[in-house]
Design a protein around this motif. Structure first.
Motif, short mmCIF file in Angstrom:
data_model
loop_
_atom_site.label_atom_id
_atom_site.label_comp_id
_atom_site.label_asym_id
_atom_site.label_seq_id
_atom_site.Cartn_x
_atom_site.Cartn_y
_atom_site.Cartn_z
N ARG A 1 38.00 42.54 18.75
CA ARG A 1 37.76 42.92 17.36
C ARG A 1 38.58 42.01 16.45
O ARG A 1 39.81 41.92 16.59
CB ARG A 1 38.14 44.38 17.13
CG ARG A 1 37.82 44.89 15.75
CD ARG A 1 38.07 46.38 15.65
NE ARG A 1 37.66 46.91 14.35
CZ ARG A 1 37.68 48.20 14.05
NH1 ARG A 1 38.08 49.08 14.96
NH2 ARG A 1 37.29 48.60 12.86
N LEU A 2 37.93 41.34 15.55
CA LEU A 2 38.58 40.39 14.67
C LEU A 2 39.07 41.07 13.40
O LEU A 2 38.57 42.13 13.01
CB LEU A 2 37.63 39.25 14.31
CG LEU A 2 37.08 38.43 15.49
CD1 LEU A 2 36.11 37.37 15.00
CD2 LEU A 2 38.22 37.80 16.27
N GLN A 3 40.07 40.46 12.77
CA GLN A 3 40.60 40.92 11.50
C GLN A 3 40.47 39.79 10.48
O GLN A 3 40.36 38.61 10.83
CB GLN A 3 42.08 41.33 11.64
CG GLN A 3 42.32 42.41 12.68
CD GLN A 3 41.73 43.75 12.30
OE1 GLN A 3 41.55 44.04 11.10
NE2 GLN A 3 41.43 44.59 13.28
N ARG A 4 40.51 40.15 9.22
CA ARG A 4 40.39 39.14 8.16
C ARG A 4 41.76 38.52 7.88
O ARG A 4 42.35 38.68 6.82
CB ARG A 4 39.81 39.76 6.90
CG ARG A 4 38.37 40.22 7.08
CD ARG A 4 37.75 40.70 5.79
NE ARG A 4 36.39 41.17 6.02
CZ ARG A 4 35.31 40.41 6.02
NH1 ARG A 4 35.44 39.11 5.76
NH2 ARG A 4 34.10 40.91 6.24
N ASN A 5 42.26 37.79 8.87
CA ASN A 5 43.50 37.06 8.74
C ASN A 5 43.38 35.79 9.58
O ASN A 5 42.41 35.60 10.31
CB ASN A 5 44.70 37.90 9.18
CG ASN A 5 44.51 38.46 10.59
OD1 ASN A 5 43.73 37.96 11.38
ND2 ASN A 5 45.24 39.53 10.89
N THR B 1 40.62 34.47 7.26
CA THR B 1 41.13 35.00 6.00
C THR B 1 40.12 34.85 4.88
O THR B 1 39.92 35.77 4.06
CB THR B 1 42.44 34.29 5.63
OG1 THR B 1 43.40 34.48 6.69
CG2 THR B 1 43.00 34.82 4.32
N ASP C 1 29.76 40.72 7.83
CA ASP C 1 30.58 41.26 8.92
C ASP C 1 31.22 40.12 9.70
O ASP C 1 30.65 39.03 9.84
CB ASP C 1 29.72 42.10 9.87
CG ASP C 1 29.22 43.38 9.21
OD1 ASP C 1 29.95 43.90 8.34
OD2 ASP C 1 28.11 43.84 9.56
N LEU C 2 32.40 40.39 10.19
CA LEU C 2 33.07 39.40 11.03
C LEU C 2 32.26 39.17 12.29
O LEU C 2 31.60 40.09 12.81
CB LEU C 2 34.48 39.87 11.38
CG LEU C 2 35.49 39.89 10.22
CD1 LEU C 2 36.79 40.53 10.66
CD2 LEU C 2 35.74 38.48 9.72
#
Length: 485
Positions: A291-295, A299, A306-307
């Motif tokens: 699961r990816l994060q917006r960093n 970023t 969606d990622l």
């Protein structure tokens, strides 16, 4: 003794003659990549290969008979010389060992630190992590991303391909992505790989973000095999049954590497036996993702999208014992390839064990070839020194089957049919060089310059601060253990 090559049986003498001709061609191509101070640079490379012991500093190599110039020419070649790094990288790529039939070319990427703990007058220094008594320490230095080709066999030889110094503020993953793209382009240009062949397999250690690499290199025909930490969490593919109401789920069940209760039934299982590791059990789960994060690299990903979901194969390798007697902890790997290809699990886990040969290359280059002993005042001069060592090791790699193995009385004999170690090859390279010759020209007689004019003082260099990532690197430690000024 005879050998078979390309369906043709050749004697030992014919194989040596062919090997010498290929090594001569390699040396000429390496010499052609030196565009300024070429003769001095090439003789310096020969001197570090023919030295009797470890290289303590570049200037010490001026005392070797292979370097027919004065000691001032050593630093003049490193500071004022020019090396076509793109051309030299392509030359080294063209001599990478051939893979076995139906298997991909295998490569490894890792970062090696060149510490400069007490130097404050050179540019490009950042914080690097080195091993020390009492634990790892952060000191000032140059991190270098090194890419090598690995292969099968009982020896630890590798094929050096590329080395890039990571600039302050530059991400090591970004440098690795550039190296992989350049590698694929060079393999295609040299005819080592073409569309339809198995995609090259590039392996990374646990410090690299596998999902980020796979997403960025989606347009590059390459396979990625990344070691992951045992506390990572993955997700299975969602159920193909769409819900009656609402949005379809993007993720399935969780798979926690540290929690066996969350492991579903594996898609592949392999049991094998190794003389070094005992019983080996390999378990694999396909189409899993993180699961990816917006960093980080995501970023600035568009907020209205969606990622991405980057699926791959998660592999767990459990061995019965380790050669050094330590605790046999499981090895977790994550593999990603272009859609449509089924990963060969048995090949992947064995290939990653060969990646550790790169550690032997780093140690040999530092201990014997002086990779981190050149106390140069220019980052660009250090880059040239690194490329000299890369080109020199490539020559040793091809000379291993040509030199006469003459071990010391206290050394073990090389097993029949095996290649001598890099140290053994370096010991006999001087005799082989006498047969190969050198493309470098003779040194021209010169007159020493007048030096500094009377009355003019030496201008001290200004101190350059060491780059530190915000909130990540502590203060560097000096050799006495106290914080550096």
């Amino acid at each position: 003794m005879v050998s078979r090559r390309g369906g043709v049986v050749e004697s030992r003498g014919e194989a040596v003659l062919r090997g010498c001709a290929e090594l001569k061609r390699l040396r000429r191509e390496v010499y052609g990549c030196f565009s300024r101070r070429a003769d001095a640079l090439f003789e310096l490379s020969d001197a570090l290969l023919c030295a009797a012991g470890p290289v303590l500093s570049p200037v010490e190599l001026s005392m070797e008979p292979e370097f027919g110039r004065g000691h001032g020419s050593v630093y003049d070649a490193l500071h004022a010389g020019r090396i076509d790094t793109a051309g030299l990288r392509r030359v080294l790529t063209g001599v990478v060992a051939e893979p076995r039939a139906g298997e991909p070319l295998m490569f490894g990427v890792d970062v090696s630190p060149l510490p400069r703990p007490v130097c404050r007058y050179v540019e490009g220094l950042s914080m690097v992590q080195v091993r020390a008594v009492g634990g790892n320490q952060f000191v000032a230095g140059w991190p270098v991303s090194i890419l090598v080709g690995v292969g099968w066999g009982t020896c630890s030889w590798v094929d050096p391909v590329d080395a890039r110094r990571i600039a302050p503020g530059e991400d090591h993953a970004t440098v690795a992505i550039e190296q992989v793209r350049a590698l694929v382009a060079d393999l295609s240009a040299t005819g080592r790989w073409s569309p339809g062949d198995a995609a090259p397999l590039v392996m990374f250690d646990a410090g690299y973000p596998g999902t980020d690499l796979a997403h960025t290199l989606a347009d590059t025909p390459v396979q990625l095999l990344v070691r992951v930490r045992s506390d990572r969490v993955f997700y299975r593919a969602p159920s193909p049954v769409r819900p009656r109401y609402g949005r379809a789920p993007r993720r399935g069940a969780r798979l926690v590497c540290a929690d066996p209760e969350t492991w579903p039934a594996p898609d592949d299982q392999i049991s094998a036996h190794s003389p070094r590791y005992g019983a080996v059990r390999v378990t694999a789960w396909r189409t899993v993702h993180q699961r990816l994060q917006r960093n980080g690299r995501f970023t600035h990903f568009p907020a209205d999208r969606d990622l991405p979901v980057v699926p791959g194969t998660l592999i767990r390798v459990q061995v019965e014992k380790l050669p050094h007697g330590g605790a046999a902890k499981p090895l977790w790997l994550w593999h990603h390839a272009a859609p449509g290809g089924e990963p060969d699990i048995d090949l992947l886990w064995k290939a990653y064990l060969r990646r550790f040969d790169q550690e032997h290359f780093h140690r040999f280059a530092k201990v014997y070839l002086g990779l981190d002993t050149a106390r140069l005042l220019s980052a660009q001069a250090t880059d040239r020194w690194i490329w000299l060592i890369m080109a020199g090791y490539a020559q040793l790699r091809h000379a291993a089957a040509l030199v006469a193995d003459q071990p010391r009385p206290w050394h073990k004999k090389t097993a029949p049919g095996a290649l001598p170690t890099p140290c053994r090859t370096r010991t006999g390279f001087r005799r082989l060089r006498a047969q190969l010759g050198t493309p470098a020209g003779m040194a021209k007689p010169t007159t020493p310059g007048p030096g500094r004019p009377p009355g003019r003082k030496n201008r001290p260099k200004s101190r350059i601060p060491v780059y530190r990532a915000p909130g990540k690197n502590p203060e560097p430690a000096r050799q006495d253990g106290n914080p550096a000024p």
